[in-house]
Design a protein around this motif. Structure first.
Motif, PDB file in Angstrom:
ATOM      1  N   GLU A   1       0.615  -1.273  -0.183  1.00 51.98           N
ATOM      2  CA  GLU A   1      -0.298  -0.087   0.079  1.00 51.98           C
ATOM      3  C   GLU A   1       0.900   1.478  -0.113  1.00 51.98           C
ATOM      4  O   GLU A   1       1.463   1.881   0.658  1.00 51.98           O
ATOM      5  CB  GLU A   1      -0.860  -0.183   1.411  1.00 51.98           C
ATOM      6  CG  GLU A   1      -1.739  -1.289   1.926  1.00 51.98           C
ATOM      7  CD  GLU A   1      -2.054  -1.373   2.427  1.00 51.98           C
ATOM      8  OE1 GLU A   1      -2.420  -0.494   3.709  1.00 51.98           O
ATOM      9  OE2 GLU A   1      -3.181  -2.268   2.720  1.00 51.98           O
ATOM     10  N   PHE A   2       1.556   1.648  -1.373  1.00 49.44           N
ATOM     11  CA  PHE A   2       2.054   3.213  -1.250  1.00 49.44           C
ATOM     12  C   PHE A   2       1.410   3.739  -2.015  1.00 49.44           C
ATOM     13  O   PHE A   2       1.218   3.291  -3.189  1.00 49.44           O
ATOM     14  CB  PHE A   2       3.647   2.577  -1.718  1.00 49.44           C
ATOM     15  CG  PHE A   2       4.375   1.757  -1.010  1.00 49.44           C
ATOM     16  CD1 PHE A   2       5.371   2.457  -0.201  1.00 49.44           C
ATOM     17  CD2 PHE A   2       4.337   0.232  -1.530  1.00 49.44           C
ATOM     18  CE1 PHE A   2       7.050   0.898  -0.024  1.00 49.44           C
ATOM     19  CE2 PHE A   2       5.119  -0.307  -0.036  1.00 49.44           C
ATOM     20  CZ  PHE A   2       6.354   0.136   0.502  1.00 49.44           C
ATOM     21  N   ASP A   3       2.103   4.592  -1.600  1.00 46.89           N
ATOM     22  CA  ASP A   3       1.487   6.239  -1.568  1.00 46.89           C
ATOM     23  C   ASP A   3       1.968   6.393  -3.413  1.00 46.89           C
ATOM     24  O   ASP A   3       3.503   5.338  -4.166  1.00 46.89           O
ATOM     25  CB  ASP A   3       1.876   7.358  -1.673  1.00 46.89           C
ATOM     26  CG  ASP A   3       1.040   8.653  -1.552  1.00 46.89           C
ATOM     27  OD1 ASP A   3       0.222   8.844  -0.888  1.00 46.89           O
ATOM     28  OD2 ASP A   3       1.737   9.414  -2.525  1.00 46.89           O
ATOM     29  N   PRO A   4       0.693   6.675  -4.282  1.00 41.23           N
ATOM     30  CA  PRO A   4       1.930   6.901  -5.753  1.00 41.23           C
ATOM     31  C   PRO A   4       2.638   7.773  -6.498  1.00 41.23           C
ATOM     32  O   PRO A   4       3.573   7.479  -6.945  1.00 41.23           O
ATOM     33  CB  PRO A   4       0.507   7.772  -6.723  1.00 41.23           C
ATOM     34  CG  PRO A   4      -0.359   7.478  -5.798  1.00 41.23           C
ATOM     35  CD  PRO A   4      -0.147   7.292  -3.926  1.00 41.23           C
ATOM     36  N   THR A   5       2.877   8.816  -5.064  1.00 44.90           N
ATOM     37  CA  THR A   5       4.466   9.341  -5.467  1.00 44.90           C
ATOM     38  C   THR A   5       5.881   8.511  -4.614  1.00 44.90           C
ATOM     39  O   THR A   5       6.869   9.260  -4.868  1.00 44.90           O
ATOM     40  CB  THR A   5       4.476  10.598  -4.263  1.00 44.90           C
ATOM     41  OG1 THR A   5       4.328  11.145  -3.240  1.00 44.90           O
ATOM     42  CG2 THR A   5       3.190  11.524  -5.048  1.00 44.90           C
TER      43      THR A   5
ATOM     44  N   ALA B   1       3.337   9.537   1.422  1.00 39.32           N
ATOM     45  CA  ALA B   1       3.981   9.869   0.635  1.00 39.32           C
ATOM     46  C   ALA B   1       5.091  10.927   0.314  1.00 39.32           C
ATOM     47  O   ALA B   1       5.565  10.866   1.187  1.00 39.32           O
ATOM     48  CB  ALA B   1       3.135  11.529   0.242  1.00 39.32           C
ATOM     49  N   ASN B   2       5.894   9.920  -1.357  1.00 34.59           N
ATOM     50  CA  ASN B   2       7.904  10.884  -1.473  1.00 34.59           C
ATOM     51  C   ASN B   2       8.349   9.932  -1.104  1.00 34.59           C
ATOM     52  O   ASN B   2       9.642  10.527  -0.295  1.00 34.59           O
ATOM     53  CB  ASN B   2       7.867  12.604  -0.983  1.00 34.59           C
ATOM     54  CG  ASN B   2       6.729  13.243  -2.173  1.00 34.59           C
ATOM     55  OD1 ASN B   2       6.972  12.772  -3.151  1.00 34.59           O
ATOM     56  ND2 ASN B   2       5.259  14.084  -1.598  1.00 34.59           N
TER      57      ASN B   2
ATOM     58  N   GLU C   1       5.339   9.785   5.571  1.00 31.48           N
ATOM     59  CA  GLU C   1       5.793  11.074   4.580  1.00 31.48           C
ATOM     60  C   GLU C   1       7.210  11.178   4.390  1.00 31.48           C
ATOM     61  O   GLU C   1       8.033  11.092   6.044  1.00 31.48           O
ATOM     62  CB  GLU C   1       5.004  11.709   4.650  1.00 31.48           C
ATOM     63  CG  GLU C   1       3.265  11.823   4.370  1.00 31.48           C
ATOM     64  CD  GLU C   1       3.124  13.080   4.723  1.00 31.48           C
ATOM     65  OE1 GLU C   1       3.448  14.269   4.880  1.00 31.48           O
ATOM     66  OE2 GLU C   1       1.599  12.543   4.390  1.00 31.48           O
ATOM     67  N   ARG C   2       8.075  11.274   3.358  1.00 30.15           N
ATOM     68  CA  ARG C   2       9.264  11.945   3.643  1.00 30.15           C
ATOM     69  C   ARG C   2      10.106  10.452   4.051  1.00 30.15           C
ATOM     70  O   ARG C   2      11.065  10.983   4.325  1.00 30.15           O
ATOM     71  CB  ARG C   2       9.675  12.935   3.020  1.00 30.15           C
ATOM     72  CG  ARG C   2       8.739  13.777   2.991  1.00 30.15           C
ATOM     73  CD  ARG C   2       8.874  15.027   2.920  1.00 30.15           C
ATOM     74  NE  ARG C   2       8.110  15.421   3.964  1.00 30.15           N
ATOM     75  CZ  ARG C   2       6.826  16.125   4.275  1.00 30.15           C
ATOM     76  NH1 ARG C   2       5.958  16.328   3.702  1.00 30.15           N
ATOM     77  NH2 ARG C   2       6.769  16.507   5.585  1.00 30.15           N
ATOM     78  N   VAL C   3       9.930   9.465   4.599  1.00 31.51           N
ATOM     79  CA  VAL C   3      10.523   8.634   4.529  1.00 31.51           C
ATOM     80  C   VAL C   3      11.852   8.120   3.546  1.00 31.51           C
ATOM     81  O   VAL C   3      10.903   7.310   2.363  1.00 31.51           O
ATOM     82  CB  VAL C   3      10.311   7.578   5.834  1.00 31.51           C
ATOM     83  CG1 VAL C   3      11.390   6.031   6.061  1.00 31.51           C
ATOM     84  CG2 VAL C   3       9.645   7.908   6.545  1.00 31.51           C
ATOM     85  N   MET C   4      13.141   7.850   3.817  1.00 31.41           N
ATOM     86  CA  MET C   4      14.108   6.498   3.057  1.00 31.41           C
ATOM     87  C   MET C   4      14.553   5.945   3.863  1.00 31.41           C
ATOM     88  O   MET C   4      15.140   6.137   4.426  1.00 31.41           O
ATOM     89  CB  MET C   4      14.937   8.171   2.515  1.00 31.41           C
ATOM     90  CG  MET C   4      13.952   9.488   1.613  1.00 31.41           C
ATOM     91  SD  MET C   4      16.063  10.621   1.205  1.00 31.41           S
ATOM     92  CE  MET C   4      16.701   9.592   0.172  1.00 31.41           C
TER      93      MET C   4
END
Length: 65
Positions: free
Chosen positions: A4-8, A30-31, A53-56
């Protein structure tokens, strides 16, 4: 295996995400990004891998759920 990943969100084609036989959920906000040579492995139980969000997750990381 529910992904279940955000499209971004971006997942490298060289990441190794193993399937779960117990219903582990992999979710990315997201991202978020999973880099090359990341391994995500369900090893038992029903733990989930949930990224905000914005996790790398950088190359070479190994996550067990």
């Amino acid at each position: 295996m529910p992904l279940e990943f955000d499209p971004t969100a971006r997942i490298s084609p060289l990441a190794d995400i193993e399937e779960s036989t117990r219903g582990t959920i992999y979710r990315g906000g997201a991202n978020s990004m999973i880099d090359s040579f990341v391994k995500i492995k369900p090893v038992g139980g029903t733990g989930h891998v949930i990224m905000g969000e914005r996790v790398m997750i950088n190359s070479g990381c190994v996550l067990y759920s």
